[in-house]
Write a protein that holds these residues in place. Structure first.
Motif, PDB file in Angstrom:
ATOM      1  N   LEU A  40      -4.521 -16.634  47.138  1.00 55.24           N
ATOM      2  CA  LEU A  40      -3.258 -16.369  46.450  1.00 55.24           C
ATOM      3  C   LEU A  40      -2.683 -15.008  46.830  1.00 55.24           C
ATOM      4  CD1 LEU A  40      -3.900 -17.748  42.841  1.00 55.24           C
ATOM      5  CD2 LEU A  40      -2.515 -18.753  44.659  1.00 55.24           C
ATOM      6  N   GLY A  68       0.356 -22.570  39.363  1.00 55.14           N
ATOM      7  CA  GLY A  68       0.737 -21.676  40.449  1.00 55.14           C
ATOM      8  C   GLY A  68       0.130 -22.078  41.773  1.00 55.14           C
ATOM      9  N   ILE A  69      -1.129 -22.507  41.755  1.00 53.69           N
ATOM     10  CA  ILE A  69      -1.764 -22.963  42.993  1.00 53.69           C
ATOM     11  C   ILE A  69      -1.066 -24.205  43.524  1.00 53.69           C
ATOM     12  CG2 ILE A  69      -3.894 -23.914  43.944  1.00 53.69           C
ATOM     13  CD1 ILE A  69      -5.437 -22.124  42.040  1.00 53.69           C
ATOM     14  N   CYS A  72       1.979 -24.997  43.237  1.00 53.43           N
ATOM     15  CA  CYS A  72       3.292 -24.647  43.780  1.00 53.43           C
ATOM     16  C   CYS A  72       3.222 -24.012  45.165  1.00 53.43           C
ATOM     17  CB  CYS A  72       4.013 -23.708  42.823  1.00 53.43           C
ATOM     18  SG  CYS A  72       4.561 -24.500  41.298  1.00 53.43           S
ATOM     19  N   THR A  73       2.045 -23.565  45.593  1.00 50.46           N
ATOM     20  CA  THR A  73       1.934 -23.018  46.944  1.00 50.46           C
ATOM     21  C   THR A  73       2.163 -24.077  48.012  1.00 50.46           C
ATOM     22  OG1 THR A  73      -0.478 -23.367  46.943  1.00 50.46           O
ATOM     23  CG2 THR A  73       0.334 -21.219  46.191  1.00 50.46           C
ATOM     24  N   ALA A  79       3.916 -19.485  41.626  1.00 47.93           N
ATOM     25  CA  ALA A  79       2.798 -19.005  42.438  1.00 47.93           C
ATOM     26  C   ALA A  79       2.474 -17.553  42.106  1.00 47.93           C
ATOM     27  CB  ALA A  79       3.124 -19.154  43.922  1.00 47.93           C
ATOM     28  N   CYS A 120       1.137 -14.337  47.969  1.00 45.33           N
ATOM     29  CA  CYS A 120       2.043 -13.514  47.165  1.00 45.33           C
ATOM     30  C   CYS A 120       2.234 -12.115  47.733  1.00 45.33           C
ATOM     31  CB  CYS A 120       1.511 -13.426  45.733  1.00 45.33           C
ATOM     32  SG  CYS A 120       1.421 -15.015  44.896  1.00 45.33           S
ATOM     33  N   ALA A 143      -3.729 -26.052  48.660  1.00 39.10           N
ATOM     34  CA  ALA A 143      -3.585 -26.165  47.214  1.00 39.10           C
ATOM     35  C   ALA A 143      -4.695 -27.020  46.608  1.00 39.10           C
ATOM     36  CB  ALA A 143      -2.214 -26.753  46.872  1.00 39.10           C
TER      37      ALA A 143
END
Length: 460
Positions: free
Chosen positions: A214, A272-273, A275-276, A291, A218, A378
């Motif tokens: 992540l 969030g994962i 959405c990667t 994310a 990010c 993901a």
């Protein structure tokens, strides 16, 4: 003050390491400053993580021998000096060769390891609610400030600002007395230590893989994008992360322990994962928001977990953060390699993936990166996070270990106290026997009425 120091640590981490290519950017026009050499950013990140992990694990395993170091100002001075030196080396042009990058990354990695232990020792003394709110605000504010400094402050000013961060971090600890940390061995034996250490080490190693991946998404990609829309989305996600922890504290009511926090925050991290996988599609901004929210939430959650666990283990912050955060830093390199390989980034991850496909003679790496790479990343991270969450030590398990150990310790203390009381009584009897004379020995005349008989008077 300590919360601000943790914020400065986050800003320095993103500026000097994970966004170093943007922080130390220039075209060589302002000699002697020189930008990072092409491809050296990946080496900087991996060497930094390795040095930081080695420092943390060394201090964690040798906690008893390194306590005098942390109780003095020497630790603060050395950490601050190494952080400034490593950052200035990159700013002054050492990043144009591999040796300079490795030396600077090693200095900054040792600095980061020492400051993590100092900060962890401070946060382990906070109450649970205070620790949660301070951690969430520090992580979120640090990420927001890093976005602003990296994208809005021109070079070389950004590099010098990054070099000043370790000085300000050290100032927060310079006048503070470092109390001796607790001992995880107090009240429990080696069998009980191994019971939770194995579970704790496994979960932190798995969490590190997720954090590393992540962070690539990010910090390495979105933080220095230069697009105002992305920057605003990142700022909004950090604010949402703080609100999430406020809601988690309010929902927990009297259940002030990390189990309830995991139940509230972990679903957001899973989102969030997921959405990667769609960061490059038409829902790019929405995916970037969730994310970043998942990354900030997971970083704050793990910091709260380590601080709360250290507080539960008699305040043994150096032991807990040394082992836990050290393993997380070490395995985050695996997450970085995995993310870079599946997302098509240049560097070590892509090279590893190319070597694997070349050895197997199967699908080319570039086709996987462009087609199913993000989705595969993901799914992999979701599986790793689920397993890490399942094996992570629960609060009731830790307290159960200590309750069993405490019961045995109390029984042992009662037995020892009973033996000591019996020995005291025996000693008293022996002392009394030594004072009182034996019947076989002649006794001295006693000045009593029986010793002197009255003389009869003559009868009148």
């Amino acid at each position: 003050m300590l919360g601000m120091s943790f914020t400065l640590y986050q800003v320095w981490l993103y500026m000097a390491v994970f966004s170093a290519a943007e922080t130390f950017r220039n075209d060589g026009e302002l000699a002697p400053f020189a930008p990072l050499a092409e491809g050296s950013h990946a080496a900087l990140v991996y060497v930094f993580l390795a040095a930081s992990a080695a420092t943390l694990l060394t201090f964690g395993l040798l906690r008893a021998k390194t306590l005098p170091f942390f109780e003095s100002r020497k630790s603060v001075a050395i950490a601050g000096a190494l952080g400034v030196a490593g950052t200035l080396m990159l700013q002054l042009g050492a990043g144009d060769n591999v040796a300079g990058v490795a030396c600077a990354a090693t200095c900054m990695g040792i600095c980061a390891g020492i400051f993590v232990l100092l900060l962890g020792n401070a946060f382990a003394r906070f109450e649970f609610a205070t620790c949660v709110l301070d951690s969430a605000v520090s992580v979120a504010l640090g990420f927001i400030c890093a976005v602003a400094f990296v994208n809005w402050i021109p070079a070389p000013a950004s590099g010098f600002i990054a070099a000043l961060m370790p000085v300000f971090m050290a100032a927060a600890f310079w006048k503070k007395q470092h109390a001796e940390p607790g001992s995880p061995e107090a009240g429990i034996d080696s069998a009980y230590l191994l019971a939770y250490l194995r579970q704790f080490a496994t979960s932190m190693a798995l969490f590190g893989i997720v954090v590393g991946a992540l962070r690539v998404v990010c910090a390495d990609r979105m933080l220095s994008s230069g697009e105002i829309a992305t920057e605003l989305v990142l700022g909004g996600s950090c604010i949402a992360g703080v609100l999430l922890f406020v809601v988690a504290i309010a929902a927990s009511k009297r259940e002030t322990l990390w189990d309830s926090l995991f139940r509230t925050v972990t679903p957001v991290v899973f989102l969030g994962i997921a959405c990667t996988a769609v960061l490059t599609g038409s829902m790019q901004l929405g995916a970037a928001f969730f994310a970043a929210l998942g990354f900030v939430s997971l970083a704050a959650l793990l910091w709260v977990f380590l601080a709360s666990l250290a507080r539960s283990l008699n305040g043994a912050a150096i032991f807990v953060f040394g082992i836990g955060y050290g393993l997380m830093q070490a395995t985050s390199m695996v997450g970085c390699i995995l993310a870079n390989a599946l997302l098509g980034a240049d560097g070590m991850g892509a090279a590893v993936l190319e070597a694997v496909f070349a050895a197997q003679g199967t699908t080319p790496a570039d086709s996987l990166q462009t087609a199913g790479g993000p989705a595969l990343l993901a799914l992999t991270l979701c599986a790793v996070l689920a397993f890490a969450n399942a094996v992570s030590p629960r609060y009731r398990e830790i307290r159960g270990i200590f309750s069993s150990a405490l019961s045995k310790m109390l029984l042992a203390n009662e037995a020892v106290a009973g033996d000591e009381g019996a020995s005291v009584e025996d000693a008293s009897r022996e002392a009394a026997a030594d004072v009182e004379p034996s019947q076989d020995e002649p006794q001295a005349a006693k000045p009593t009425e029986e010793a002197v008989e009255p003389v009869p008077l003559a009868a009148e």
